[in-house]
Scaffold this motif. Structure first.
Motif, PDB file in Angstrom:
ATOM      1  N   CYS A 125     -23.874  43.878  92.083  1.00  0.00           N
ATOM      2  CA  CYS A 125     -23.856  45.336  92.898  1.00  0.00           C
ATOM      3  C   CYS A 125     -25.144  45.079  93.940  1.00  0.00           C
ATOM      4  O   CYS A 125     -24.675  45.424  95.049  1.00  0.00           O
ATOM      5  CB  CYS A 125     -24.215  46.315  92.111  1.00  0.00           C
ATOM      6  SG  CYS A 125     -22.923  46.768  90.662  1.00  0.00           S
ATOM      7  N   ARG A 126     -26.093  44.611  93.819  1.00  0.00           N
ATOM      8  CA  ARG A 126     -27.110  44.523  94.737  1.00  0.00           C
ATOM      9  C   ARG A 126     -26.784  43.200  95.637  1.00  0.00           C
ATOM     10  O   ARG A 126     -27.509  43.256  96.765  1.00  0.00           O
ATOM     11  CB  ARG A 126     -28.761  44.324  94.142  1.00  0.00           C
ATOM     12  CG  ARG A 126     -28.961  43.109  93.501  1.00  0.00           C
ATOM     13  CD  ARG A 126     -30.414  43.109  93.098  1.00  0.00           C
ATOM     14  NE  ARG A 126     -30.500  41.955  91.890  1.00  0.00           N
ATOM     15  CZ  ARG A 126     -30.928  42.284  90.646  1.00  0.00           C
ATOM     16  NH1 ARG A 126     -31.168  43.489  90.164  1.00  0.00           N
ATOM     17  NH2 ARG A 126     -30.907  41.431  90.007  1.00  0.00           N
ATOM     18  N   ASP A 127     -25.958  42.343  95.545  1.00  0.00           N
ATOM     19  CA  ASP A 127     -25.519  41.489  96.354  1.00  0.00           C
ATOM     20  C   ASP A 127     -24.816  42.145  97.529  1.00  0.00           C
ATOM     21  O   ASP A 127     -24.686  41.529  98.667  1.00  0.00           O
ATOM     22  CB  ASP A 127     -24.598  40.398  95.719  1.00  0.00           C
ATOM     23  CG  ASP A 127     -25.586  39.651  94.688  1.00  0.00           C
ATOM     24  OD1 ASP A 127     -26.638  39.311  94.915  1.00  0.00           O
ATOM     25  OD2 ASP A 127     -25.167  39.289  93.602  1.00  0.00           O
ATOM     26  N   VAL A 128     -24.060  43.277  96.961  1.00  0.00           N
ATOM     27  CA  VAL A 128     -23.370  43.929  98.212  1.00  0.00           C
ATOM     28  C   VAL A 128     -24.131  45.074  98.839  1.00  0.00           C
ATOM     29  O   VAL A 128     -24.291  45.131  99.983  1.00  0.00           O
ATOM     30  CB  VAL A 128     -22.009  44.424  97.444  1.00  0.00           C
ATOM     31  CG1 VAL A 128     -21.306  45.372  98.465  1.00  0.00           C
ATOM     32  CG2 VAL A 128     -21.142  43.521  97.188  1.00  0.00           C
ATOM     33  N   VAL A 129     -24.914  45.722  98.031  1.00  0.00           N
ATOM     34  CA  VAL A 129     -25.817  46.888  98.698  1.00  0.00           C
ATOM     35  C   VAL A 129     -27.395  46.471  98.664  1.00  0.00           C
ATOM     36  O   VAL A 129     -27.959  46.060  98.017  1.00  0.00           O
ATOM     37  CB  VAL A 129     -25.738  48.188  97.460  1.00  0.00           C
ATOM     38  CG1 VAL A 129     -26.556  49.243  98.183  1.00  0.00           C
ATOM     39  CG2 VAL A 129     -24.359  48.452  97.647  1.00  0.00           C
ATOM     40  N   CYS A 130     -27.590  46.805 100.191  1.00  0.00           N
ATOM     41  CA  CYS A 130     -29.093  46.563 100.519  1.00  0.00           C
ATOM     42  C   CYS A 130     -29.695  47.871 100.424  1.00  0.00           C
ATOM     43  O   CYS A 130     -29.319  48.760 101.103  1.00  0.00           O
ATOM     44  CB  CYS A 130     -29.384  45.926 101.803  1.00  0.00           C
ATOM     45  SG  CYS A 130     -28.657  44.267 101.921  1.00  0.00           S
ATOM     46  N   ASP A 131     -30.536  48.163  99.606  1.00  0.00           N
ATOM     47  CA  ASP A 131     -31.257  49.563  99.363  1.00  0.00           C
ATOM     48  C   ASP A 131     -31.734  49.828 100.279  1.00  0.00           C
ATOM     49  O   ASP A 131     -32.457  49.249 101.321  1.00  0.00           O
ATOM     50  CB  ASP A 131     -32.241  49.258  98.170  1.00  0.00           C
ATOM     51  CG  ASP A 131     -32.609  50.809  97.621  1.00  0.00           C
ATOM     52  OD1 ASP A 131     -31.994  51.442  97.247  1.00  0.00           O
ATOM     53  OD2 ASP A 131     -33.924  50.709  97.324  1.00  0.00           O
ATOM     54  N   GLU A 132     -31.313  51.213 100.753  1.00  0.00           N
ATOM     55  CA  GLU A 132     -31.864  51.770 101.919  1.00  0.00           C
ATOM     56  C   GLU A 132     -31.338  51.527 103.169  1.00  0.00           C
ATOM     57  O   GLU A 132     -31.600  52.140 104.315  1.00  0.00           O
ATOM     58  CB  GLU A 132     -33.465  51.767 101.940  1.00  0.00           C
ATOM     59  CG  GLU A 132     -34.223  52.598 100.963  1.00  0.00           C
ATOM     60  CD  GLU A 132     -34.021  54.021 100.734  1.00  0.00           C
ATOM     61  OE1 GLU A 132     -33.712  54.628 101.902  1.00  0.00           O
ATOM     62  OE2 GLU A 132     -34.132  54.711  99.676  1.00  0.00           O
ATOM     63  N   VAL A 133     -30.187  50.575 103.206  1.00  0.00           N
ATOM     64  CA  VAL A 133     -29.606  50.068 104.200  1.00  0.00           C
ATOM     65  C   VAL A 133     -28.357  50.629 104.274  1.00  0.00           C
ATOM     66  O   VAL A 133     -27.663  51.374 105.249  1.00  0.00           O
ATOM     67  CB  VAL A 133     -29.496  48.505 104.683  1.00  0.00           C
ATOM     68  CG1 VAL A 133     -29.020  48.161 105.571  1.00  0.00           C
ATOM     69  CG2 VAL A 133     -31.161  47.865 104.471  1.00  0.00           C
ATOM     70  N   ASN A 134     -27.402  49.964 103.330  1.00  0.00           N
ATOM     71  CA  ASN A 134     -25.862  50.417 103.180  1.00  0.00           C
ATOM     72  C   ASN A 134     -25.569  51.242 101.948  1.00  0.00           C
ATOM     73  O   ASN A 134     -24.544  51.554 101.623  1.00  0.00           O
ATOM     74  CB  ASN A 134     -24.989  49.205 103.453  1.00  0.00           C
ATOM     75  CG  ASN A 134     -25.068  48.298 102.302  1.00  0.00           C
ATOM     76  OD1 ASN A 134     -26.002  48.012 101.912  1.00  0.00           O
ATOM     77  ND2 ASN A 134     -23.901  47.911 101.802  1.00  0.00           N
ATOM     78  N   GLY A 135     -26.722  51.714 101.409  1.00  0.00           N
ATOM     79  CA  GLY A 135     -26.571  52.331 100.066  1.00  0.00           C
ATOM     80  C   GLY A 135     -27.938  52.382  99.487  1.00  0.00           C
ATOM     81  O   GLY A 135     -28.863  52.199  99.977  1.00  0.00           O
ATOM     82  N   LEU A 136     -28.099  53.016  98.073  1.00  0.00           N
ATOM     83  CA  LEU A 136     -29.007  53.164  97.390  1.00  0.00           C
ATOM     84  C   LEU A 136     -28.801  52.476  95.838  1.00  0.00           C
ATOM     85  O   LEU A 136     -27.696  52.879  95.497  1.00  0.00           O
ATOM     86  CB  LEU A 136     -29.342  54.644  97.144  1.00  0.00           C
ATOM     87  CG  LEU A 136     -29.629  55.518  98.579  1.00  0.00           C
ATOM     88  CD1 LEU A 136     -29.612  56.897  98.285  1.00  0.00           C
ATOM     89  CD2 LEU A 136     -30.973  54.933  99.298  1.00  0.00           C
ATOM     90  N   LEU A 137     -29.972  51.710  95.343  1.00  0.00           N
ATOM     91  CA  LEU A 137     -29.805  51.327  94.361  1.00  0.00           C
ATOM     92  C   LEU A 137     -30.523  52.203  93.198  1.00  0.00           C
ATOM     93  O   LEU A 137     -31.598  52.666  93.415  1.00  0.00           O
ATOM     94  CB  LEU A 137     -30.321  49.957  94.391  1.00  0.00           C
ATOM     95  CG  LEU A 137     -29.733  48.731  95.235  1.00  0.00           C
ATOM     96  CD1 LEU A 137     -30.632  47.517  95.210  1.00  0.00           C
ATOM     97  CD2 LEU A 137     -28.101  48.661  94.542  1.00  0.00           C
ATOM     98  N   ALA A 138     -29.745  52.411  92.052  1.00  0.00           N
ATOM     99  CA  ALA A 138     -30.122  53.483  91.050  1.00  0.00           C
ATOM    100  C   ALA A 138     -30.684  52.211  89.967  1.00  0.00           C
ATOM    101  O   ALA A 138     -30.126  51.235  89.714  1.00  0.00           O
ATOM    102  CB  ALA A 138     -29.240  54.635  90.612  1.00  0.00           C
TER     103      ALA A 138
END
Length: 192
Positions: A125-138
């Motif tokens: 998941c974090r390989d696709v989503v950069c936190d605060e860039v293209n989404g948010l990581l919970a």
């Protein structure tokens, strides 16, 4: 990249979709709890489960449980969705609160569709989503944190658009078929 294209957000209430097989380890229960918390806090959002059951999988959530959540008005359950481009175009936010993943195809599709993502801070998941860039990581297995992240996007259409555009750019740069073919050919060249 040709099948999943950026379309304007739909009109009306913010729609958050969890597109996955209905399995415990996809974070479905946490999503339902986050939907309840959002409602309790006064956020206007429609939370949707988009995926079928997988009765052969020991982690499957029963159809009875899914219908119970649906009937209680906590979430809408669409069942299996054959047209993912249309499903993603009809939402504002994509959410995948998975416990673990490889490289989730649905998050790549969400990026290509220009939709912001809320997912868990786990490999894949974090390989696709950069936190605060293209989404948010919970945080994984944390419905309250998930609700907090979703709430930020529910109330901020500018942030959704910015993150959606960043997701599309990330998909074009890192995950397109042309890029994958180029990287594969580079490996062959190196080996030769």
């Amino acid at each position: 990249m040709q099948r999943f294209i950026v379309q304007p957000e739909p009109e009306g209430r913010v729609r958050i979709v969890l597109p996955a097989r209905m399995l415990v380890d996809k974070g479905v229960a946490e999503f339902v709890e986050a939907a309840r918390l959002l409602r309790e806090r006064g956020f206007e959002a429609e939370c949707v489960l988009a995926g079928g059951t997988d009765s052969q999988n020991p982690a499957a959530i029963s159809e009875k449980q899914l219908r119970s959540w649906h009937d209680a008005g906590l979430v809408s359950w669409m069942g299996h969705c054959a047209d993912m481009p249309a499903t993603l175009a009809a939402c504002h936010i994509v959410c995948l609160p998975s416990y673990r993943e490889g490289l989730p195809k649905v998050l790549l599709e969400a990026c290509a569709s220009g939709r912001p993502i809320v997912t868990t801070d786990v490999p894949g998941c974090r390989d696709v989503v950069c936190d605060e860039v293209n989404g948010l990581l919970a945080r994984v297995r944390d419905a309250a944190d998930l609700a907090d992240k979703l709430a930020r996007l529910v109330v901020d259409p500018k942030l959704r658009r910015r993150m959606g555009a960043a997701g599309r750019a990330r998909a074009e740069l890192n995950f397109s078929l042309a890029r994958s073919a180029e990287q594969t050919l580079d490996i062959y060249r190196e080996l030769i």
